[in-house]
Design a protein around this motif. Structure first.
Motif, PDB file in Angstrom:
ATOM      1  N   PHE A  90       0.848  -1.187   0.000  1.00 54.56           N
ATOM      2  CA  PHE A  90       0.000   0.000   0.000  1.00 54.56           C
ATOM      3  C   PHE A  90       0.884   1.237   0.000  1.00 54.56           C
ATOM      4  CE2 PHE A  90      -2.079   3.403   2.473  1.00 54.56           C
ATOM      5  CZ  PHE A  90      -3.105   3.681   1.592  1.00 54.56           C
ATOM      6  N   ILE A  91       0.635   2.162  -0.929  1.00 56.75           N
ATOM      7  CA  ILE A  91       1.382   3.426  -0.984  1.00 56.75           C
ATOM      8  C   ILE A  91       0.391   4.556  -0.712  1.00 56.75           C
ATOM      9  CG2 ILE A  91       2.789   4.960  -2.401  1.00 56.75           C
ATOM     10  CD1 ILE A  91       3.683   2.436  -3.946  1.00 56.75           C
ATOM     11  N   ASP A  92       0.666   5.365   0.299  1.00 57.01           N
ATOM     12  CA  ASP A  92      -0.264   6.446   0.660  1.00 57.01           C
ATOM     13  C   ASP A  92      -0.005   7.707  -0.158  1.00 57.01           C
ATOM     14  OD1 ASP A  92       1.873   7.807   1.856  1.00 57.01           O
ATOM     15  OD2 ASP A  92       1.401   7.058   3.847  1.00 57.01           O
ATOM     16  N   ASP A  93      -0.793   8.747   0.096  1.00 57.82           N
ATOM     17  CA  ASP A  93      -0.741  10.001  -0.670  1.00 57.82           C
ATOM     18  C   ASP A  93       0.585  10.751  -0.551  1.00 57.82           C
ATOM     19  OD1 ASP A  93      -3.316   9.450  -1.376  1.00 57.82           O
ATOM     20  OD2 ASP A  93      -4.209  10.802   0.081  1.00 57.82           O
ATOM     21  N   VAL A  94       1.327  10.516   0.503  1.00 58.35           N
ATOM     22  CA  VAL A  94       2.585  11.243   0.706  1.00 58.35           C
ATOM     23  C   VAL A  94       3.808  10.374   0.415  1.00 58.35           C
ATOM     24  CG1 VAL A  94       1.648  12.933   2.320  1.00 58.35           C
ATOM     25  CG2 VAL A  94       2.522  10.755   3.181  1.00 58.35           C
ATOM     26  N   GLY A  95       3.591   9.238  -0.237  1.00 55.45           N
ATOM     27  CA  GLY A  95       4.712   8.401  -0.652  1.00 55.45           C
ATOM     28  C   GLY A  95       5.149   7.354   0.357  1.00 55.45           C
ATOM     29  N   GLY A  96       4.486   7.284   1.504  1.00 53.85           N
ATOM     30  CA  GLY A  96       4.806   6.231   2.461  1.00 53.85           C
ATOM     31  C   GLY A  96       4.198   4.918   2.001  1.00 53.85           C
ATOM     32  N   SER A  97       4.758   3.819   2.443  1.00 53.90           N
ATOM     33  CA  SER A  97       4.218   2.530   2.030  1.00 53.90           C
ATOM     34  C   SER A  97       4.290   1.515   3.164  1.00 53.90           C
ATOM     35  CB  SER A  97       4.972   1.997   0.812  1.00 53.90           C
ATOM     36  OG  SER A  97       6.315   1.716   1.142  1.00 53.90           O
ATOM     37  N   THR A  98       3.426   0.516   3.062  1.00 51.86           N
ATOM     38  CA  THR A  98       3.449  -0.603   3.997  1.00 51.86           C
ATOM     39  C   THR A  98       3.341  -1.896   3.195  1.00 51.86           C
ATOM     40  OG1 THR A  98       1.056  -0.611   4.323  1.00 51.86           O
ATOM     41  CG2 THR A  98       2.351   0.716   5.851  1.00 51.86           C
ATOM     42  N   THR A  99       4.012  -2.918   3.650  1.00 54.57           N
ATOM     43  CA  THR A  99       4.006  -4.228   3.008  1.00 54.57           C
ATOM     44  C   THR A  99       3.759  -5.276   4.083  1.00 54.57           C
ATOM     45  OG1 THR A  99       5.614  -3.471   1.374  1.00 54.57           O
ATOM     46  CG2 THR A  99       5.399  -5.849   1.641  1.00 54.57           C
ATOM     47  N   PRO A 100       2.974  -6.323   3.786  1.00 59.59           N
ATOM     48  CA  PRO A 100       2.778  -7.382   4.768  1.00 59.59           C
ATOM     49  C   PRO A 100       4.118  -7.978   5.201  1.00 59.59           C
ATOM     50  CG  PRO A 100       1.297  -7.699   2.919  1.00 59.59           C
ATOM     51  CD  PRO A 100       2.252  -6.603   2.538  1.00 59.59           C
TER      52      PRO A 100
END
Length: 108
Positions: A90-100
């Motif tokens: 998942f990549i958010d609006d400000v360029g941060g991301s999360t991965t399982p």
């Protein structure tokens, strides 16, 4: 992102083994936009067959999942098996991301 396991020997030519259950455990619950896709093959010359994709949108914030004998694409009795595990990030609006974060996968 994805990874492939080694090709594991799980049976013999005379005594093939049937996988009836898969369980995966994550280090943290899934969040919006994340998912994990499981695929398998029983020979290095074969293409991978999708087992299923497990996403936050469908399952919510799970931390583990047990897939039983009614696997979506039933794994046939075999001598060897290799898994491919892919992650949806998942990549958010400000360029941060999360991965399982996968902790373990168990085949029974």
């Amino acid at each position: 992102a994805y990874f492939e396991t080694p090709l594991y020997v799980i049976g013999t030519s005379l005594h093939k083994r049937k996988i009836q259950e898969i369980e995966f455990l994550l280090a943290k619950p899934l969040v919006t936009g994340e998912g994990i896709k499981l695929e398998y093959r029983t020979d290095l010359s074969l293409s991978y067959t999708a087992i299923n994709t497990y996403t936050f949108a469908v399952l919510g914030g799970i931390i583990s999942k047990n897939i039983t004998a009614d696997l979506p694409n039933e794994i046939k009795a075999c001598e060897m098996i290799q898994l491919k595990v892919s992650f949806s990030t998942f990549i958010d609006d400000v360029g941060g991301s999360t991965t399982p974060r996968l902790k373990s996968i168990i085949l029974r």
